[in-house]
Each structure stands twice: as structure tokens, then as C-alpha cells.
Write an enzyme that holds these catalytic residues in place. Structure first.
Site, PDB file in Angstrom:
ATOM      1  CD  GLU A 140      23.256  34.327  -5.410  1.00 38.80           C
ATOM      2  OE1 GLU A 140      24.457  34.598  -5.556  1.00 38.80           O
ATOM      3  OE2 GLU A 140      22.773  33.227  -5.639  1.00 38.80           O
TER       4      GLU A 140
ATOM      5  CD  GLU B 178      31.961  33.072  -5.541  1.00 43.25           C
ATOM      6  OE1 GLU B 178      31.022  33.225  -6.339  1.00 43.25           O
ATOM      7  OE2 GLU B 178      31.835  32.443  -4.469  1.00 43.25           O
TER       8      GLU B 178
HETATM    9  N1  BES Z   1      26.448  32.996  -5.122  1.00 44.38           N
HETATM   10  C1  BES Z   1      27.113  32.622  -3.941  1.00 44.38           C
HETATM   11  C2  BES Z   1      27.133  33.687  -2.894  1.00 44.38           C
HETATM   12  C3  BES Z   1      25.831  33.917  -2.169  1.00 44.38           C
HETATM   13  C4  BES Z   1      25.259  32.935  -1.443  1.00 44.38           C
HETATM   14  C5  BES Z   1      25.198  35.109  -2.181  1.00 44.38           C
HETATM   15  C6  BES Z   1      24.070  33.164  -0.766  1.00 44.38           C
HETATM   16  C7  BES Z   1      24.012  35.331  -1.518  1.00 44.38           C
HETATM   17  C8  BES Z   1      23.453  34.355  -0.787  1.00 44.38           C
HETATM   18  C9  BES Z   1      28.565  32.249  -4.228  1.00 44.38           C
HETATM   19  O1  BES Z   1      28.830  31.857  -5.518  1.00 44.38           O
HETATM   20  C10 BES Z   1      28.876  31.078  -3.365  1.00 44.38           C
HETATM   21  O2  BES Z   1      28.365  30.025  -3.614  1.00 44.38           O
HETATM   22  N2  BES Z   1      29.691  31.284  -2.341  1.00 44.38           N
HETATM   23  C11 BES Z   1      30.005  30.298  -1.359  1.00 44.38           C
HETATM   24  C12 BES Z   1      31.412  29.830  -1.463  1.00 44.38           C
HETATM   25  C13 BES Z   1      31.629  28.830  -2.534  1.00 44.38           C
HETATM   26  C14 BES Z   1      33.077  28.498  -2.711  1.00 44.38           C
HETATM   27  C15 BES Z   1      30.852  27.544  -2.314  1.00 44.38           C
HETATM   28  C16 BES Z   1      29.780  30.981  -0.030  1.00 44.38           C
HETATM   29  O3  BES Z   1      29.668  32.192  -0.017  1.00 44.38           O
HETATM   30  O4  BES Z   1      29.722  30.278   0.965  1.00 44.38           O
HETATM   31 ZN    ZN Z   2      28.359  29.846  -5.949  1.00 42.26          ZN
END
Ligand code: BES
Ligand code: ZN
Length: 868
Positions: free
Chosen positions: A121, A298
Site C-alpha cells: 500500500e 489492522e
Molecule cells: N493501511 C495503513 C498502513 C499504510 C499507510 C500503508 C500508508 C501504506 C501507506 C494502516 O492500516 C494504518 O492506517 N496504519 C497506521 C496506524 C493506525 C493505527 C492508524 C500507521 O501505519 O500509521
Molecule cells: Zn488503517
């Protein structure tokens, strides 16, 4: 060549789609061979060209229906194939060669420590092989991994393990199949040697799910909290949302090199080790909470994100805003709802309001994007979650859950839009959400200006509410929003006044929909004190001219903990504002007796409400104070804040000491009551550090600590108050932990946020520290990121040294890891909030950056907006 922007309005369905993918990885850190077989289905009868995304690998071969194929054109980021219109369905076989060890961008396939993993992603899959790399192309994946068995005993991918075997040359292979259709961004591969924590979960329909957490060898004792958190998340999603897990296995892998917090790949989450590993010696209470909420987040994506994904990346808030809302609710249900709300609001006000006021301002559903990675923002996430929360407030839990059911039923297995979500909520509730939808397209922070009058004769109380959204960098014209304004009224003696219109009860949630509106309440027998924006019912700024006495009434009597906390915040902000003015006019600083009185009262009640006291007693950070000013004076704020800290410490020393001693614990447990006590005790310590007992107390606190929460609190107090013991404690800590990167991040953060005059020089020297690694994003954020965002006085030094330092770093990061570079540049692009001298220096820094060769689109997009 300048990177090109994409617009939401330009969305088109793809001409072709991929229905099945078979991927074969011959894994090697320097030389990985990927063979991809794509089953492609024509969607548009007249399309003659198939454009596949791809870059940063070597193309080896292309076959169409098993025959070598050459009718294609290769560009810097795509493969454009000529497909005869008669081809309805065909198979493309593409071979690519990759070098994971050299991939410092940490997107696509890369090496992390001794393992290999992926991050796809938003658009990382195209760094592995050519693909229709967009979230509305949903395919079934089968993946075969082959690698050296000794180096990589574990070979993981999405779904179920369907076959495995050994080869004669010391390699082995494993084949995986994911039965669910998914977009390419949810694909994942991990190869490595790990310790494995196993458990099971029985779902509500009685299925057994295998749970597996993979951590670096030697870290097994740090994985149990993550496992418990996972089980709690699975249970909660069944109970509150009726959503059950769908595969027979759920894997989480912790890696040390990761750009973000964690990633929800189907059945195979990959996590920054920071959000998996925790034990009392290495993790603070805050870390424990962080692990639990990220695991939950997640996990919750399995439904809100994976089963129902996004049609295009402009819809990102559809999955992220909703999933943040869900993880916030999870934490609220398990721990303390009011504490969680206070922390979330605090975060939103400091960071999201700042983003709205910055050149990067955008609606939660952006209209225009150059680099998608730049739009994983506090606006899309936190404001996105607030928009969902407002829907929840307007609909109530029952209707909201009906809306969720409808949304899931209609969109399961599909790529959806924000409109699909709102439409489901609208139909399930019968509410008209036409005006509410504007929250998705309008950026900026609305301001609610409220005044009131009381008609004693008729016992009528009126609230006059006006809304105004100031223009933002991306959007000048603004329209009126539908804003739920939750209120309560209190009498002088703290009794709550029932809200009535004529003789009937009325809702405490006012629908603000016009520019100017008056709300009338009847049978109000005395002039009330209004509690406005209870629970922070909308992400807006509030302007009501509270007197200190009114605020005092709210602190004392309001039912709602958020209101009480917020009233005290207002007092703190007023105090800082006044003293900042005095400082700027070279007048002596003075502390108001009213505020000291309130704080005395708060401390007197400390033992009745430990957690809330810890929250209300902590002074807002410099950056939180800064956010309330149009023009920020970083030095003045630091001076005024320190004055407040010292004055409170001196004036309340005895009470603080009593509270400090009362909240001592004998052993460490991660339970709400004890965490609240530690928090309160450590807030007391942070004040006491500024008194004559500080050095002795902090020194003892550090050496008596049997857990990281207390140890770090002591170190923090020692450095912030510049106590004589600080060097020795810092030395001791470094000596003990220098081999542990995650723990050292806390130490780097402390160093970078020191109030010392020579902090920049210290930070520069630490770039050579034995525990520092420029390739590791956690280290970069802990040292450089903390300096730039959490040490405003030093970063904004009037000689421009802070800016020059950051720009030098960014020039290097632009080449190694542009995604992280674009995060760290944030404080520099907010230049319009500073005086002209600082602005000139910041602009000069940005121009220097803009001039470099190969400026990544990530940095380009932000710098260009900032220099406009
Ligand atoms: N889908 C995201 C991870 C992501 C973000 C992948 C941007 C690639 C680019 C994941 O679900 C997410 O939102 N992660 C957050 C933490 C969450 C608890 C808000 C993060 O990685 O900061
Ligand atoms: Zn997320």
C-alpha cells in the site's frame, strides 16, 4: 520532468481487469526472480492498449498466452501492451528481477534486518512486477515462495498454506492460496527466521482460527501483549459490530524497518516492531496502549478495508476514517471512554487543525493528489474518524449499526466509495444527510462563534450560534456544514438544567445548519453556564467568551469529563496567552490566582479520579499551545510555558508531594487503575523536578523504577528541568540499552527535545551514535523528527540553524526514503505561521531542497505547495 497530479473527478473504470494471479518468487536478498501469471479479462470492448504499472525492477520477459510477446512499449513507470480487440480473456506471463537489499524505500519487496518482506500500500506492488496496481482490480492470488531454508525457514504469504517441499540444493518452497478476492495493495510476502507465538481463537460461529505472531529471535517474551490484544480485538468486533473473522489463520509479523505503523495485508499483517513488542522493562504504559490499538486497527480492516475496499485512493478515508473510529471505540469500550476522547481530541486539535491551516490542507476525501503516500494524513484519518463519529452522534448506536449492516451487505467483496457508505447510513436511518455530505468535500476547520442571552422574566435562555469556515490553501469558497453541537446547561451551584422547549424535553444535540442560528430553551430559572461542544461533538473551533468563574463552575460540576478537562485547558491557554503578551512587551510574568485555586481543587480531588487528574494536571505541550496562535512565537511560548510549570510546581509543591507519595505502587501491572496512578505520580514528578527537591526525587525515582514507564518519566523530568543528575542518568540508560533500537528511540527522543542551548550540536553528534541508523525510519523519526516537531524553540532558532540541519538531512533522505522524507519536512512547510524573518529562512531552505536533482514526487508535492 515534473510529476503529474491525479484528480478524483477523472476516475474511470479500468479497461481490463485481473481475475487470477499466480506469483512465483525465487527469493534472494540481492537477486530475486519474480514470475507472474495474470489472468486478464477485457472490460471495454474497444480498448486496444493495456497499461500495466511498474518500476524499479528489471524486466526479463513477457509472454502472452504462453508465447513470447514483444508488442509492448516500456516507459519509466509502465508497460503498455497492444492487445487485439478480439482478445476477451488471456494470460500474461511476466518475469522481473529485483534487489531487495538495495531497496531503501521500504516499498515493494525489501530487506528488513535478516528477513525479506513487502509493503504494497498504496502503490508498492508495482515495484515487484507489472500490474493493474489499483484498488478496484480485485483478483484471487496464489503464491509460491522458494528460498534458502536455513536463512529463511519461514516463507509466508496471504491466505492458506496449500503445499510445501524441500529442494536438493538447500532451498525449500511453500505455496499459499488466498480464497478472497483482493486488490494488489493487500498482497504480502515475508521470508525469514523468527520466534513464533501461537494461539487460537474460536469465532462466534464456532470456527477455530490459528493465530501466529512472528518476532525476531529472542523476543518471544515481548509478544504476549500483542496476542492478547489480537484476541480482544476479534472478540470486540463480533460483539459490537457482529463481524467475524473469515480465514482459518491470522498472522502478524514484526519487522524493524517499516515506514508506517502497520499494514493490514489479508491474513498476514506486517507491523513495525514498535507496535508489537512490549514487556514491562522495555515498553511504557503508552506503548502498551499503542500496541493494542494498532493491532485492533489492522484487525478491524479485515472488514472495513479488505472485504470492502476502496474504489480509488481518493476514497481512502472510507477505510481509514472508519477503521480509526472503530479502533477508538474499541479502546473506549475496554478502557476509559473519557480519557480516550480527551487524548484523541488533543491529538486532532494539535495536528489536524494545523494541517488545515497549512499548504497541505485538503478535505477528508481529497480532490487532487500527486503522491498518494502524502495523503495518509491526520485529516484523512483523524478528521475522517470525527466525521464518522458525527454520523454516530446524529444516528445513535442502533441506527448506526443498522447502517453498518446495510453497508456491509451491499458492498462486501467490492471496491466502494465514501458515497456508498453515507448512502447506506442515510437509508438505514431515514435521516437526510445531503448537507452532512459536505464534510467529505470541504477542507478547513469551521469556527463556531457563540453568544447567549438570558430573559429572566420569561425564563428563556438563548444560544446564538454562527458558523464560519476560513478559506484554506486548497479551497477559497466555503459552504455551511451540518454540525452536531452537543450542549448542557448548569446552574451556579452545579445543578444540571433540563433542556426544554415549551413543555417538552429537547435533544442535547443541536443541529447547526445555517450561518446564523438561535436555539431557545424554556423554563430556565436562572442564568446558566453553558457547556458547549460536549464530548467534542464536531471537529470545530469554539469561540465563546467564558469568564474564569464560568470555567471554574464547569471544572467543578460538569458531568462530562471532557467538558471539565476542556474548561481547564481554556484556563491554561488564557494564562499562556496573557503571559506571552507580557513577555513580548518585556513585562514581568504573573500567574493568576484563579488558576492556582482551580489546580489546588483538582489536586484535592486527585484520589477520587486519578486518571482525569493526571490528564487535567498536565500542561499542554508547546506545540499544543502554538496551535492556538495565527502567528507563532516559539521562544515566547517556551518561556511562558516554563514559567507556568515552575510557578505551579512552587505553589503546589506540598500537595504535589503528597500526591506523588500516595500513588506509589509496589509492582508493575498493565491494568487501568495502576496505569492511572503511574500517570498521576509521574505528572507530579514532572512538576516537582522544577523545585528544590527535584534532583534528589528524580534520581531516586529512576533508580527505584522496575519498569520503563517510571524510568522514562524520571529521565524526562531530569532533562526537561535540566537537573544536575541528567547526564549520569542518560549515560546509564544508554549503557544499558544501546543494543535495543526501540528502547534507544526513547533516548534519542529525549536528547532531541532537550531544552539545552546546544541541543542541535548534540543531535548532530548523535547521527554518529552506535545505535543510530539512518536507514531505519524509527531511528530517523526519534532523533531528527523529534527535533523538528517537538523542540520548536531549537528548530525555529532565529539564526536558521535548525532549518539548515533539517534540509541537509532531507537531501539525503530524498534519495534513500522519500516517503519518510515527506513526513519529516512537515514542520518546514508550515512557514506562514511564523514571522517574516523565520519565513524567509524557511523559504530559503525549501528552495535549496527544490533545486536538487531527482527530487522525489513526495517532497516535490509539499514543497511546491509551500512555496506558492
Ligand atoms: N493501511 C495503513 C498502513 C499504510 C499507510 C500503508 C500508508 C501504506 C501507506 C494502516 O492500516 C494504518 O492506517 N496504519 C497506521 C496506524 C493506525 C493505527 C492508524 C500507521 O501505519 O500509521
Ligand atoms: Zn488503517
Amino acid at each position: 520532468m515534473q510529476p503529474k497530479a491525479k484528480f478524483r473527478k477523472d476516475y474511470r473504470q479500468p479497461d481490463f481487469t485481473v481475475t487470477d494471479i499466480y506469483l512465483d518468487f525465487q527469493l534472494d536478498p540481492q537477486d530475486t526472480l519474480v514470475t507472474s501469471k495474470l489472468n486478464i479479462q477485457r472490460q471495454n470492448g474497444t480498448a486496444t492498449h493495456l497499461r500495466l504499472d511498474g518500476h524499479s525492477f528489471e524486466l526479463i520477459s513477457v509472454k502472452l498466452n504462453t508465447q513470447p510477446f514483444t508488442q509492448f512499449q516500456q516507459t519509466s513507470d509502465a508497460l503498455i501492451l497492444e492487445i487485439p480487440v478480439s482478445y476477451e480473456q488471456f494470460e500474461l506471463e511476466i518475469q522481473t528481477r529485483l534487489n531487495p537489499a538495495q531497496n531503501t524505500s521500504l516499498q515493494g519487496l525489501y530487506q528488513s534486518g535478516d528477513g525479506i518482506c513487502t509493503q504494497c500500500e498504496a502503490e508498492g506492488f508495482r515495484q515487484i512486477t507489472y500490474m493493474l496496481d489499483r484498488p478496484d482490480v480485485l483478483a484471487k492470488y496464489r503464491t509460491k515462495l522458494t528460498a534458502c531454508k536455513q536463512k529463511y525457514p519461514f516463507l509466508l504469504s496471504n491466505g492458506n498454506r496449500i503445499a510445501q517441499g524441500d529442494l536438493e540444493d538447500g532451498r525449500h518452497w511453500v505455496e499459499w492460496e488466498d480464497p478472497f478476492f483482493k486488490p494488489s495493495y493487500l498482497f504480502a510476502v515475508v521470508a525469514g527466521d523468527f520466534d513464533l507465538l501461537k494461539d487460537t481463537f474460536i469465532t462466534m460461529s464456532g470456527r477455530e482460527v490459528a493465530l501466529e505472531i512472528y518476532v525476531d529471535r529472542g523476543n518471544l517474551d515481548r509478544a504476549t501483549w500483542a496476542m492478547e490484544s489480537l484476541k480482544r480485538s476479534m472478540k470486540w468486533d463480533e460483539e459490537r459490530f457482529g463481524l467475524e473473522y473469515d480465514l482459518d489463520i491470522y498472522m502478524i509479523v514484526a519487522v524493524d524497518f517499516f515506514n508506517m505503523g502497520a499494514m493490514e495485508n489479508k491474513g498476514l499483517n506486517i507491523f513495525n516492531s514498535k507496535f508489537v513488542l512490549a514487556n514491562p522493562q522495555t515498553a511504557t504504559d503508552e506503548d502498551y496502549m499503542g500496541v493494542e490499538s494498532v493491532i485492533a486497527h489492522e484487525y478491524f480492516h479485515n472488514w472495513t478495508g479488505n472485504r470492502i475496499t476502496c474504489r480509488d485512493w481518493f476514497q481512502l478515508s472510507l477505510k481509514e476514517g472508519l477503521t480509526v473510529f472503530r479502533d477508538q471505540e474499541f479502546t473506549s469500550d475496554l478502557w476509559s471512554r473519557s480519557a480516550k476522547r480527551i487524548e484523541d481530541v488533543r491529538f486532532l486539535r494539535t495536528h489536524q487543525f494545523a494541517e488545515d491551516a497549512s499548504p497541505m490542507a485538503h478535505p477528508i476525501r481529497p480532490e487532487k493528489v500527486i503522491e498518494m503516500n502524502n495523503f495518509y494524513t491526520v485529516t484523512v484519518y483523524e478528521k475522517g474518524a470525527e466525521v464518522i463519529r458525527m454520523l454516530h452522534t446524529l444516528l445513535g448506536e442502533n441506527k448506526f449499526q443498522e447502517g453498518m449492516k446495510l453497508y456491509v451487505a451491499e458492498n462486501d467483496g467490492k471496491a466502494a466509495t465514501c458515497e456508498d457508505f453515507v448512502s447506506a447510513m442515510e437509508r438505514a436511518s431515514g435521516l437526510d444527510l445531503a448537507q452532512f455530505r459536505r464534510w467529505y468535500s470541504q477542507s478547513g476547520t469551521p469556527e463556531l462563534t457563540i453568544s447567549d442571552d438570558y430573559d429572566e422574566k420569561h425564563q428563556i435562555y438563548r444560544l446564538h450560534v454562527s458558523q464560519y469556515t476560513p478559506p484554506t490553501a486548497d479551497q477559497v469558497e466555503k459552504v455551511n456544514l451540518h454540525i452536531p453541537l452537543k450542549v448542557a446547561l448548569y446552574g451556579e451551584n452545579g445543578q444540571k438544567i433540563h433542556l426544554k422547549y415549551e413543555l417538552s424535553s429537547v435533544s442535547d444535540v443541536l443541529d447547526v445548519i445555517h450561518e446564523h442560528q438561535t436555539f431557545e430553551f424554556h423554563s430556565v430559572t436562572q442564568r446558566p453556564v453553558p457547556a458547549l461542544l460536549c464530548d467534542f461533538s464536531a471537529p470545530v473551533r469554539l469561540d465563546y467568551n467564558y469568564t474564569p468563574a464560568q470555567l471554574m463552575t464547569l471544572v467543578k460540576f460538569a458531568e462530562n469529563d471532557f467538558v471539565r478537562w476542556d474548561a481547564l485547558q481554556t484556563l491554561y491557554f488564557n494564562e499562556l496567552r496573557t503571559n506571552l503578551q507580557r513577555y513580548q512587551q518585556a513585562q514581568p510574568l504573573r500567574f493568576s490566582t484563579e488558576l492556582l485555586e482551580v489546580l489546588t481543587l483538582v489536586l484535592e480531588n486527585a484520589n477520587k479520579e486519578t486518571e482525569l487528574t493526571a490528564l487535567t494536571l498536565s500542561l499542554p505541550k508547546e506545540t499544543e499551545f502554538a496551535e492556538s496562535f495565527k502567528l507563532i512565537d516559539p521562544v515566547g511560548i517556551a518561556v511562558a510555558r516554563e514559567f507556568m510549570q515552575k510557578t505551579i510546581a512552587e505553589a503546589l509543591k506540598e500537595r504535589l508531594l503528597v500526591c506523588y507519595n500516595y500513588n506509589k505502587l509496589t509492582n508493575y501491572q498493565v491494568v487501568a487503575e495502576d496505569m492511572a496512578k503511574r500517570a498521576l505520580r509521574n505528572v507530579c514528578l514532572s512538576y516537582l523536578a522544577f523545585t528544590d527537591v527535584g534532583n534528589g526525587l528524580v534520581h531516586k525515582h529512576y533508580h527505584n523504577a522496575d519498569n520503563m514507564t517510571d524510568m522514562l518519566a524520571a529521565l524526562n523530568a531530569a532533562t526537561k528541568a535540566q537537573l544536575p543528575c541528567r547526564e549520569q542518568l542518560l549515560y546509564d540508560f544508554e549503557n544499558k540499552w544501546h543494543q535495543d533500537g526501540l528502547v534507544m528511540d526513547k533516548w534519542f527522543n529525549l536528547q532531541a527535545t532537550r531544552p539545552d542551548e546546544n541541543v542541535l550540536e548534540l543531535v548532530q553528534n548523535l547521527l554518529e551514535h552506535r545505535s543510530f541508523n539512518f536507514k531505519n525510519p524509527n531511528r530517523v523519526r526519534a532523533l531528527i523528527g523529534s527535533f523538528a516537531t517537538q523542540n520548536p524553540k531549537a528548530f525555529h532558532a532565529i539564526d536558521g540553524s535548525g532549518y539548515r540541519f533539517l534540509v541537509d538531512i532531507l537531501m539525503k533522505l530524498n534519495d534513500t526514503n522519500p516517503q519518510v522524507a515527506a513526513r519529516i519536512v512537515e514542520p518546514l512547510i508550515k512557514l506562514s505561521r511564523y514571522d517574516t524573518q523565520r519565513q524567509t529562512l524557511m523559504r530559503r531552505g525549501l528552495e535549496r531542497l527544490k533545486g536538487i536533482d531527482n527530487l522525489a514526487p513526495d517532497l516535490f508535492e509539499k514543497i511546491e505547495k509551500a512555496l506558492k
